[in-house]
Design a protein around this motif. Sequence first.
Motif, mmCIF file in Angstrom:
data_model
loop_
_atom_site.group_PDB
_atom_site.id
_atom_site.type_symbol
_atom_site.label_atom_id
_atom_site.label_comp_id
_atom_site.label_asym_id
_atom_site.label_seq_id
_atom_site.Cartn_x
_atom_site.Cartn_y
_atom_site.Cartn_z
ATOM 1 N N THR A 294 -37.110 -56.030 74.104
ATOM 2 C CA THR A 294 -35.947 -56.108 73.234
ATOM 3 C C THR A 294 -36.353 -56.265 71.777
ATOM 4 O O THR A 294 -37.268 -57.018 71.457
ATOM 5 C CB THR A 294 -35.060 -57.313 73.632
ATOM 6 O OG1 THR A 294 -34.716 -57.203 75.011
ATOM 7 C CG2 THR A 294 -33.791 -57.358 72.821
ATOM 8 N N ALA A 295 -35.657 -55.553 70.905
ATOM 9 C CA ALA A 295 -35.774 -55.752 69.462
ATOM 10 C C ALA A 295 -34.409 -56.177 68.945
ATOM 11 O O ALA A 295 -33.375 -55.683 69.406
ATOM 12 C CB ALA A 295 -36.219 -54.475 68.764
ATOM 13 N N THR A 296 -34.415 -57.110 67.995
ATOM 14 C CA THR A 296 -33.183 -57.641 67.434
ATOM 15 C C THR A 296 -33.268 -57.619 65.911
ATOM 16 O O THR A 296 -34.334 -57.874 65.352
ATOM 17 C CB THR A 296 -32.962 -59.100 67.902
ATOM 18 O OG1 THR A 296 -32.968 -59.141 69.328
ATOM 19 C CG2 THR A 296 -31.651 -59.649 67.404
ATOM 20 N N ALA A 297 -32.153 -57.320 65.282
ATOM 21 C CA ALA A 297 -32.065 -57.383 63.823
ATOM 22 C C ALA A 297 -30.815 -58.151 63.437
ATOM 23 O O ALA A 297 -29.759 -58.013 64.069
ATOM 24 C CB ALA A 297 -32.024 -55.982 63.230
ATOM 25 N N PHE A 298 -30.945 -58.947 62.387
ATOM 26 C CA PHE A 298 -29.839 -59.732 61.847
ATOM 27 C C PHE A 298 -29.789 -59.458 60.360
ATOM 28 O O PHE A 298 -30.793 -59.575 59.656
ATOM 29 C CB PHE A 298 -30.071 -61.221 62.127
ATOM 30 C CG PHE A 298 -28.904 -62.098 61.771
ATOM 31 C CD1 PHE A 298 -27.773 -62.115 62.579
ATOM 32 C CD2 PHE A 298 -28.942 -62.895 60.653
ATOM 33 C CE1 PHE A 298 -26.700 -62.924 62.261
ATOM 34 C CE2 PHE A 298 -27.877 -63.703 60.321
ATOM 35 C CZ PHE A 298 -26.739 -63.724 61.130
#
Length: 147
Positions: free
Chosen positions: A139-143
Amino acid sequence: MNTREGRVGVKGVGVDVVDLGAFAASIAEPGTRFANVFSATERRQARDAAERRGARGDDAQHLGARWAAKEAFIKAWSEALYGQSPPIAPEDVRWPEISVVSDAWGRPAIRLGGRIAEAVRASLGEVQINLSLSHEGDTATAFCVLS
C-alpha cells in the motif's frame, strides 16, 4: 456553525491510498492509462529511489505513491471548492502538470505547472501545498493539505 467557516489557514485536505500490486500490474500493461501521467522528473526520481533500495527496475512503489499524491491533491483542491463548480473538468486534467518531486533528502513536494497552476491560482489564490507520502507492504498512501 459551518465547519468550513471555522477553519483558519486550511483550505482543503485530501488523502488517497493505492494498492501497489494492482498499480504495478496496471503500469506494466501496454496502452495503460498511466503511460502519460508522470513527468520525466517523476519517473527519474522513482527509478533512482528504487535503485537506492536495491530494487532496480521496480519503481512501481514510488510511482504508486506519486499517483496517490496526485489524487490526494485533486481531492484537497476539490474539497477547498466545496459548493462551487470545478474549474477544470476531470477529463481535462493534465496529470504531468501535477508533479511530485523530492528534494535531496527525499522529502516530497508537489509542483504545479500549466493550466493546473493557473486554475488553482484563479480558484484559491496562492496556496501552500503540504504533502506526506508513505508506502508499506502493498500500500502507498498520500496526504495533502492546502493552506
